[in-house]
Motif scaffolding. Sequence first.
Motif, PDB file in Angstrom:
ATOM      1  N   ALA A 145      55.257  32.096  26.583  1.00 41.29           N
ATOM      2  CA  ALA A 145      54.087  32.977  26.595  1.00 41.29           C
ATOM      3  C   ALA A 145      52.998  32.409  27.493  1.00 41.29           C
ATOM      4  CB  ALA A 145      53.556  33.163  25.170  1.00 41.29           C
ATOM      5  N   ASP A 146      52.794  31.098  27.458  1.00 39.56           N
ATOM      6  CA  ASP A 146      51.776  30.471  28.320  1.00 39.56           C
ATOM      7  C   ASP A 146      52.117  30.668  29.795  1.00 39.56           C
ATOM      8  OD1 ASP A 146      50.232  29.636  26.240  1.00 39.56           O
ATOM      9  OD2 ASP A 146      50.870  27.542  26.289  1.00 39.56           O
ATOM     10  N   LEU A 147      53.390  30.465  30.143  1.00 41.20           N
ATOM     11  CA  LEU A 147      53.803  30.622  31.538  1.00 41.20           C
ATOM     12  C   LEU A 147      53.692  32.082  31.971  1.00 41.20           C
ATOM     13  CD1 LEU A 147      54.859  29.492  34.149  1.00 41.20           C
ATOM     14  CD2 LEU A 147      57.188  29.610  33.249  1.00 41.20           C
ATOM     15  N   LYS A 148      54.034  32.977  31.079  1.00 37.52           N
ATOM     16  CA  LYS A 148      53.891  34.406  31.402  1.00 37.52           C
ATOM     17  C   LYS A 148      52.448  34.736  31.748  1.00 37.52           C
ATOM     18  CE  LYS A 148      55.734  37.927  29.267  1.00 37.52           C
ATOM     19  NZ  LYS A 148      56.153  38.849  28.184  1.00 37.52           N
ATOM     20  N   ARG A 149      51.519  34.214  30.956  1.00 36.56           N
ATOM     21  CA  ARG A 149      50.113  34.502  31.211  1.00 36.56           C
ATOM     22  C   ARG A 149      49.662  33.890  32.536  1.00 36.56           C
ATOM     23  NH1 ARG A 149      47.339  38.459  31.087  1.00 36.56           N
ATOM     24  NH2 ARG A 149      48.697  38.903  29.324  1.00 36.56           N
ATOM     25  N   VAL A 150      50.167  32.694  32.862  1.00 39.80           N
ATOM     26  CA  VAL A 150      49.859  32.086  34.162  1.00 39.80           C
ATOM     27  C   VAL A 150      50.395  32.977  35.286  1.00 39.80           C
ATOM     28  CG1 VAL A 150      50.388  30.128  35.678  1.00 39.80           C
ATOM     29  CG2 VAL A 150      49.751  29.712  33.309  1.00 39.80           C
ATOM     30  N   GLN A 151      51.618  33.487  35.100  1.00 44.59           N
ATOM     31  CA  GLN A 151      52.204  34.381  36.104  1.00 44.59           C
ATOM     32  C   GLN A 151      51.325  35.609  36.313  1.00 44.59           C
ATOM     33  OE1 GLN A 151      56.138  35.165  34.544  1.00 44.59           O
ATOM     34  NE2 GLN A 151      57.045  33.389  35.566  1.00 44.59           N
ATOM     35  N   TYR A 152      50.839  36.178  35.196  1.00 41.38           N
ATOM     36  CA  TYR A 152      50.015  37.382  35.302  1.00 41.38           C
ATOM     37  C   TYR A 152      48.678  37.077  35.976  1.00 41.38           C
ATOM     38  CZ  TYR A 152      47.120  41.375  34.246  1.00 41.38           C
ATOM     39  OH  TYR A 152      46.275  42.448  34.374  1.00 41.38           O
ATOM     40  N   GLU A 153      48.011  36.040  35.531  1.00 43.17           N
ATOM     41  CA  GLU A 153      46.693  35.718  36.089  1.00 43.17           C
ATOM     42  C   GLU A 153      46.798  35.393  37.578  1.00 43.17           C
ATOM     43  OE1 GLU A 153      43.919  36.233  34.675  1.00 43.17           O
ATOM     44  OE2 GLU A 153      44.632  36.592  32.639  1.00 43.17           O
ATOM     45  N   LEU A 154      47.854  34.704  37.952  1.00 39.13           N
ATOM     46  CA  LEU A 154      48.078  34.388  39.362  1.00 39.13           C
ATOM     47  C   LEU A 154      48.302  35.666  40.174  1.00 39.13           C
ATOM     48  CD1 LEU A 154      48.582  32.260  41.577  1.00 39.13           C
ATOM     49  CD2 LEU A 154      50.971  32.246  40.880  1.00 39.13           C
ATOM     50  N   GLY A 155      49.200  36.539  39.670  1.00 37.06           N
ATOM     51  CA  GLY A 155      49.475  37.792  40.363  1.00 37.06           C
ATOM     52  C   GLY A 155      48.243  38.671  40.457  1.00 37.06           C
ATOM     53  N   LYS A 156      47.500  38.746  39.365  1.00 39.63           N
ATOM     54  CA  LYS A 156      46.267  39.551  39.344  1.00 39.63           C
ATOM     55  C   LYS A 156      45.278  39.050  40.391  1.00 39.63           C
ATOM     56  CE  LYS A 156      42.296  40.452  36.319  1.00 39.63           C
ATOM     57  NZ  LYS A 156      41.754  40.312  34.942  1.00 39.63           N
ATOM     58  N   LYS A 157      45.085  37.733  40.468  1.00 42.24           N
ATOM     59  CA  LYS A 157      44.157  37.151  41.441  1.00 42.24           C
ATOM     60  C   LYS A 157      44.583  37.499  42.865  1.00 42.24           C
ATOM     61  CE  LYS A 157      42.091  32.657  42.626  1.00 42.24           C
ATOM     62  NZ  LYS A 157      42.576  32.481  44.012  1.00 42.24           N
ATOM     63  N   MET A 158      45.879  37.396  43.134  1.00 37.08           N
ATOM     64  CA  MET A 158      46.375  37.703  44.479  1.00 37.08           C
ATOM     65  C   MET A 158      46.163  39.178  44.824  1.00 37.08           C
ATOM     66  SD  MET A 158      49.952  35.528  44.436  1.00 37.08           S
ATOM     67  CE  MET A 158      50.427  35.977  46.113  1.00 37.08           C
ATOM     68  N   LEU A 159      46.403  40.057  43.863  1.00 36.02           N
ATOM     69  CA  LEU A 159      46.250  41.494  44.118  1.00 36.02           C
ATOM     70  C   LEU A 159      44.790  41.861  44.350  1.00 36.02           C
ATOM     71  CD1 LEU A 159      48.812  42.878  41.506  1.00 36.02           C
ATOM     72  CD2 LEU A 159      49.048  42.910  44.002  1.00 36.02           C
ATOM     73  N   ILE A 160      43.899  41.303  43.548  1.00 36.72           N
ATOM     74  CA  ILE A 160      42.472  41.609  43.697  1.00 36.72           C
ATOM     75  C   ILE A 160      41.961  41.081  45.045  1.00 36.72           C
ATOM     76  CG2 ILE A 160      40.168  41.045  42.801  1.00 36.72           C
ATOM     77  CD1 ILE A 160      41.398  41.327  39.976  1.00 36.72           C
ATOM     78  N   GLU A 161      42.411  39.891  45.424  1.00 39.37           N
ATOM     79  CA  GLU A 161      42.007  39.343  46.720  1.00 39.37           C
ATOM     80  C   GLU A 161      42.544  40.195  47.874  1.00 39.37           C
ATOM     81  OE1 GLU A 161      43.409  35.337  46.630  1.00 39.37           O
ATOM     82  OE2 GLU A 161      41.658  34.586  45.506  1.00 39.37           O
ATOM     83  N   ALA A 162      43.642  40.920  47.629  1.00 42.50           N
ATOM     84  CA  ALA A 162      44.226  41.777  48.668  1.00 42.50           C
ATOM     85  C   ALA A 162      43.605  43.171  48.687  1.00 42.50           C
ATOM     86  CB  ALA A 162      45.740  41.892  48.459  1.00 42.50           C
ATOM     87  N   GLY A 163      42.617  43.411  47.809  1.00 42.35           N
ATOM     88  CA  GLY A 163      41.910  44.692  47.850  1.00 42.35           C
ATOM     89  C   GLY A 163      42.300  45.683  46.775  1.00 42.35           C
ATOM     90  N   TYR A 164      43.130  45.246  45.810  1.00 38.95           N
ATOM     91  CA  TYR A 164      43.507  46.134  44.711  1.00 38.95           C
ATOM     92  C   TYR A 164      42.504  46.018  43.566  1.00 38.95           C
ATOM     93  CZ  TYR A 164      47.977  46.917  47.034  1.00 38.95           C
ATOM     94  OH  TYR A 164      48.941  47.269  47.946  1.00 38.95           O
ATOM     95  N   VAL A 165      42.358  47.099  42.822  1.00 45.75           N
ATOM     96  CA  VAL A 165      41.443  47.140  41.680  1.00 45.75           C
ATOM     97  C   VAL A 165      42.270  47.286  40.411  1.00 45.75           C
ATOM     98  CG1 VAL A 165      39.525  48.368  40.591  1.00 45.75           C
ATOM     99  CG2 VAL A 165      39.650  48.203  43.093  1.00 45.75           C
ATOM    100  N   GLU A 166      41.934  46.506  39.388  1.00 47.37           N
ATOM    101  CA  GLU A 166      42.657  46.589  38.116  1.00 47.37           C
ATOM    102  C   GLU A 166      42.335  47.908  37.424  1.00 47.37           C
ATOM    103  OE1 GLU A 166      43.687  43.713  34.312  1.00 47.37           O
ATOM    104  OE2 GLU A 166      41.771  43.474  35.348  1.00 47.37           O
ATOM    105  N   ILE A 167      43.380  48.606  37.005  1.00 52.31           N
ATOM    106  CA  ILE A 167      43.244  49.903  36.340  1.00 52.31           C
ATOM    107  C   ILE A 167      43.863  49.797  34.958  1.00 52.31           C
ATOM    108  CG2 ILE A 167      43.766  52.376  36.446  1.00 52.31           C
ATOM    109  CD1 ILE A 167      42.145  51.533  38.846  1.00 52.31           C
ATOM    110  N   GLY A 168      43.074  50.002  33.909  1.00 53.51           N
ATOM    111  CA  GLY A 168      43.636  49.966  32.565  1.00 53.51           C
ATOM    112  C   GLY A 168      44.412  48.685  32.326  1.00 53.51           C
ATOM    113  N   MET A 169      45.562  48.808  31.703  1.00 53.42           N
ATOM    114  CA  MET A 169      46.415  47.659  31.387  1.00 53.42           C
ATOM    115  C   MET A 169      47.609  47.634  32.338  1.00 53.42           C
ATOM    116  SD  MET A 169      48.390  46.868  27.785  1.00 53.42           S
ATOM    117  CE  MET A 169      49.620  48.156  28.014  1.00 53.42           C
TER     118      MET A 169
END
Length: 453
Positions: free
Chosen positions: A263-287
């Motif tokens: 579960a900890d690694l999964k959350r690291v995977q998500y936070e890392l992916g989220k950071k990369m997407l936001i830096e690339a110009g994507y906006v988080e929508i809902g869940m």
Amino acid sequence: MSTLISKYNVAGPRYTSYPTVPYWNEETFSLHAWKETLQASFLESNTKEGISLYIHLPYCESMCTFCGCNKRITKNHDVEVPYIKSVIKEFIMYYELFNEKPKIKQLHLGGGTPTFFSPEHLNRLLHGIFTIGSKAENCELSFEGHPNNTTKEHLKTLAKKGFNRVCYGVQDYNLTVQKAINRIQPYENVLRATKEAREEGYNSVGHDIIYGLPFQTQDDVINTINKTITLRPDRIAFYSYAHVPWMKGNGQRGFKEEDLPSADLKRVQYELGKKMLIEAGYVEIGMDHFALKTDTLYIAQESGEIHRNFMGYNSSKTQVMIGLGVSAISDSWYSFAQNVKNIEEYQNLIEDNILPVFRGHILTSEDLIIRKHILNLMCTFETSWEDPSLWFPELSDVLIKLKELERDELIEVDSKKITVTEKGRPFVRNVCLPFDMRLQRKKPETKLFSMTV
């Protein structure tokens, strides 16, 4: 964050509906009651907003072992035409319940693998659907495409019918992960399918990516996100793998529990992916969703029109959603109804002029209130009871149960409103749980839901 993950990583619904399917009251449900609520809801909404259609096309040529959907594995394409005939007839049976032609605002082809069907047969299906119903102005027509078998002819045929959005299942680009989930598709196939969709005029191309897959590492997520960014899809669904091997018909048995990231690694995977997407110009929508600012999903979030139902997040709401095909779920807002899950049983019932519904739920007045709160939280990360119609007797108990999340700074609470903080967004399912009166009153004794983290 690690402490929060261990604290809040519990089993919980994804809340594409409320009540969730395991808590439907089937004793008070009947086909007659479903028809009555559907007819009433259709009269309220068809002229004003139209209806949504979900069509379930269940066939796949091979089993993807990460998938929990209802599907039939076969290489026999002779099944296509009989199934299409049944779906069209089912829609005719719904049309006969209404006193006017359904105005289709949204249509989504899901599966299974919709592109299992030939372009010719998909054209036949849609010709039948649009003979019975008419397209609303600015309707959104979409389908799930498999990058390996979505051809230029598929895209061209559907574009001619008005389709403007496609979503490709990518999952992960690492070959070891792909072998574990039995979904081998090279980057080149995704590149081709994405490029051809844009050439045919699709204004929203989406990619589905999954984290938490067997053998998946942090580097795999980085590699997949980097390759995804180079293709610049308009929408990205960045899903947590839902491990539910106990579900009937599920293929999630090709790997062991210890092959999955913690579960900890999964959350690291998500936070890392989220950071990369936001830096690339994507906006988080809902869940779990991200979109470019030019996409209708982002525009809907900004305007407050974003909606969530059994088709996931949508850029607009319709009160009526009709599900056609085996196992499909329909929603009249006041009730839910699900079709039988066996293809032969489904086709036999249609042949006998019987709507193939086998279970459902009639929403109570309390259900309708709770549904609005959960929908608000899942779509906009906040909900309010300033409107007296959204108050319910157990609200004070819910607020007590939310105190721990407030102390952990996952939510902010005032006298009339709850807001999920930026820190709390990954835990939005946990925020919804105290509102889920049916689950709170009767905790499940067996495994029903995937873990929230």
